[in-house]
Scaffold this motif. Structure first.
Motif, short mmCIF file in Angstrom:
data_model
loop_
_atom_site.label_atom_id
_atom_site.label_comp_id
_atom_site.label_asym_id
_atom_site.label_seq_id
_atom_site.Cartn_x
_atom_site.Cartn_y
_atom_site.Cartn_z
N VAL A 53 19.42 -50.27 31.66
CA VAL A 53 17.99 -49.94 31.77
C VAL A 53 17.30 -50.96 32.67
CG1 VAL A 53 18.00 -48.99 29.44
CG2 VAL A 53 17.19 -51.32 29.80
N ARG A 54 16.15 -50.52 33.22
CA ARG A 54 15.22 -51.45 33.87
C ARG A 54 14.10 -51.70 32.89
NH1 ARG A 54 12.44 -51.04 39.05
NH2 ARG A 54 11.61 -49.10 38.21
N LEU A 55 13.79 -52.98 32.66
CA LEU A 55 12.76 -53.36 31.68
C LEU A 55 11.79 -54.33 32.34
CD1 LEU A 55 11.92 -53.09 28.65
CD2 LEU A 55 13.27 -55.16 28.24
N ARG A 56 10.49 -54.12 32.11
CA ARG A 56 9.50 -55.03 32.69
C ARG A 56 9.72 -56.44 32.16
NH1 ARG A 56 5.41 -52.18 35.33
NH2 ARG A 56 5.03 -50.08 34.51
N GLU A 57 9.54 -57.42 33.02
CA GLU A 57 9.71 -58.82 32.65
C GLU A 57 8.82 -59.19 31.46
OE1 GLU A 57 11.61 -61.25 33.73
OE2 GLU A 57 12.41 -60.62 35.66
N THR A 58 7.64 -58.59 31.39
CA THR A 58 6.69 -58.93 30.33
C THR A 58 7.14 -58.42 28.96
OG1 THR A 58 5.44 -56.91 30.83
CG2 THR A 58 4.72 -58.97 31.89
N ARG A 59 8.18 -57.59 28.92
CA ARG A 59 8.63 -57.03 27.65
C ARG A 59 10.00 -57.58 27.23
NH1 ARG A 59 4.16 -56.25 27.84
NH2 ARG A 59 2.92 -54.44 27.19
N SER A 77 14.81 -59.26 39.01
CA SER A 77 14.52 -58.84 40.38
C SER A 77 13.14 -59.36 40.75
CB SER A 77 14.57 -57.31 40.48
OG SER A 77 13.64 -56.73 39.59
N ASN A 78 12.73 -59.08 41.97
CA ASN A 78 11.46 -59.63 42.47
C ASN A 78 10.27 -58.71 42.23
OD1 ASN A 78 12.78 -61.93 43.50
ND2 ASN A 78 13.35 -60.83 45.38
N ASP A 79 10.51 -57.55 41.69
CA ASP A 79 9.41 -56.60 41.53
C ASP A 79 8.87 -56.55 40.11
OD1 ASP A 79 11.55 -55.48 40.32
OD2 ASP A 79 11.48 -53.55 41.38
N GLY A 80 9.17 -57.57 39.30
CA GLY A 80 8.64 -57.61 37.94
C GLY A 80 9.47 -56.87 36.92
N TRP A 81 10.64 -56.39 37.31
CA TRP A 81 11.53 -55.68 36.40
C TRP A 81 12.85 -56.45 36.26
CZ3 TRP A 81 10.35 -50.82 34.16
CH2 TRP A 81 9.14 -50.26 34.58
N ARG A 82 13.52 -56.27 35.12
CA ARG A 82 14.81 -56.91 34.92
C ARG A 82 15.84 -55.86 34.52
NH1 ARG A 82 15.49 -62.34 31.41
NH2 ARG A 82 13.98 -62.95 33.01
N LEU A 83 17.02 -55.97 35.08
CA LEU A 83 18.12 -55.06 34.75
C LEU A 83 18.84 -55.61 33.52
CD1 LEU A 83 19.36 -52.49 36.05
CD2 LEU A 83 21.09 -54.00 37.05
N PHE A 104 9.29 -48.67 23.91
CA PHE A 104 8.88 -49.48 25.05
C PHE A 104 8.01 -48.71 26.03
CE2 PHE A 104 12.65 -51.61 23.42
CZ PHE A 104 12.22 -52.93 23.38
N GLY A 105 7.80 -47.42 25.77
CA GLY A 105 6.89 -46.60 26.57
C GLY A 105 7.19 -46.64 28.05
N ASP A 106 6.12 -46.91 28.83
CA ASP A 106 6.29 -46.91 30.30
C ASP A 106 6.79 -48.25 30.83
OD1 ASP A 106 4.01 -48.29 29.67
OD2 ASP A 106 2.85 -47.55 31.38
N HIS A 107 7.26 -49.12 29.95
CA HIS A 107 7.79 -50.41 30.38
C HIS A 107 9.31 -50.37 30.57
CE1 HIS A 107 3.89 -52.20 29.62
NE2 HIS A 107 3.90 -51.71 28.39
#
Length: 317
Positions: free
Chosen positions: A238-244, A262-268, A285-288
């Protein structure tokens, strides 16, 4: 009991030497008049304790007077051996009074040494955040029943089922994890956990529990824990927002495997599940979050999300 109260009063005084009658009354949950009467009884019996009147007065134990009242009773030793329980769980097991008395005895012995005890610096609270109140089952009565090691007939409702079914089990004991209590038992020679919130009734049978001779509560608990926390059969990418990420660590625990950022605020990341249906947990996690692979997991998330979106298009009936 009066004898227990007198002992508690003495133990407090050995820890502090001077305590106000009001504070003693609050700690022992009696009236100030009862405290003064108890002090009189102790003094008459030859204990060097007296009531000191005046603005800075209180109940006083003469300096240097130390009574050896610190021997632990069996129930008190039992309560201390269950060191991981918090106050709520001790209350549920019916060992609060024994535990409190044991702690007073330890404090009285420690008082001469001075310093701050570790117990004053650490709080143990095993309940989950926002946990609901426990069910109606009396856990202390169940624990008392299990002391005799009987076979049990239980009425138990499986998760998601509407009604309970009856079965006979071979219990090993009780376990508590994350604020929930479980009955650990063999059911048809297979180790199982029975959530006490769904245990509707139990009956001790006349014959003893036929547990496996090479197993005990701790070994069976380890078996169940390993079975529950073992690596899943499906790795979901999954791709998950860094903030989550911190939230995901709390919710997913050992299922979560991080694989860089990654550099776009998401983490694999990778989440391990026993089957593709379990990915429904990720909806919180909704839209995150975005499920990338395997395709059957991504498809299942899409189906669930579509169903939720369709149900929320119109006002409720």
């Amino acid at each position: 009991m009066k004898a227990a109260r007198l002992l508690s009063l003495l133990l407090v005084l050995q820890t502090r030497q001077r305590v106000t009658s009001v504070e003693l009354a609050e700690r022992l949950e009696v009236s100030v008049r009862t405290i003064l009467r108890d002090v009189g009884v102790l003094s008459t019996a030859g204990v060097p304790v007296y009531a000191e009147r005046g603005r800075h007065g209180g109940i006083v134990l003469l300096p240097g007077a130390r009574l050896n009242a610190s021997h632990l009773e069996p129930a008190e030793m039992d309560s201390l051996s269950l060191a991981g329980l918090d106050g709520v769980q001790r209350e549920q097991l019916g060992i609060t009074a024994a535990h409190d008395m044991a702690i007073r005895k330890i404090a009285a012995r420690r008082a001469a040494g001075g310093g701050t005890s570790l117990a004053e610096l650490v709080i143990v609270d095993n309940s989950g955040w926002l946990a609901a109140e426990a069910g109606e089952l009396n856990i202390a009565d169940l624990a008392l029943t299990l002391r005799a090691r009987p076979r049990l007939r239980i009425d138990y409702r499986r998760s998601g089922a509407k009604h309970a079914t009856s079965r006979i089990i071979e219990p090993y004991g009780l376990a508590t994890k994350s604020g929930r209590w479980y009955l650990v038992a063999d059911d048809d020679q297979t180790a199982k956990l029975f959530n006490l919130e769904r245990l509707e009734h139990y009956e001790a049978l006349s014959e003893p529990a036929a547990t496996r001779p090479d197993q005990d509560l701790r070994s069976v608990w380890a078996e169940l824990k390993n079975r529950t926390e073992a690596a899943g059969q499906i790795d979901v990418t999954v791709r998950l927002r860094e903030t989550r990420i911190d939230l995901a660590r709390r919710i997913l625990g050992a299922r979560l495997k991080e694989a860089g950022s990654s550099n776009d605020g998401w983490r694999l990341v990778t989440v391990s599940y026993p089957d593709s249906e379990s990915v429904r947990q990720l909806l919180q996690f909704g839209d995150h979050i975005e499920v990338l692979a395997p395709e059957r997991a991504r498809q299942r998330i899409a189906e669930l999300a579509t169903d939720i979106a369709h149900r929320h298009k119109t006002p409720p009936a």
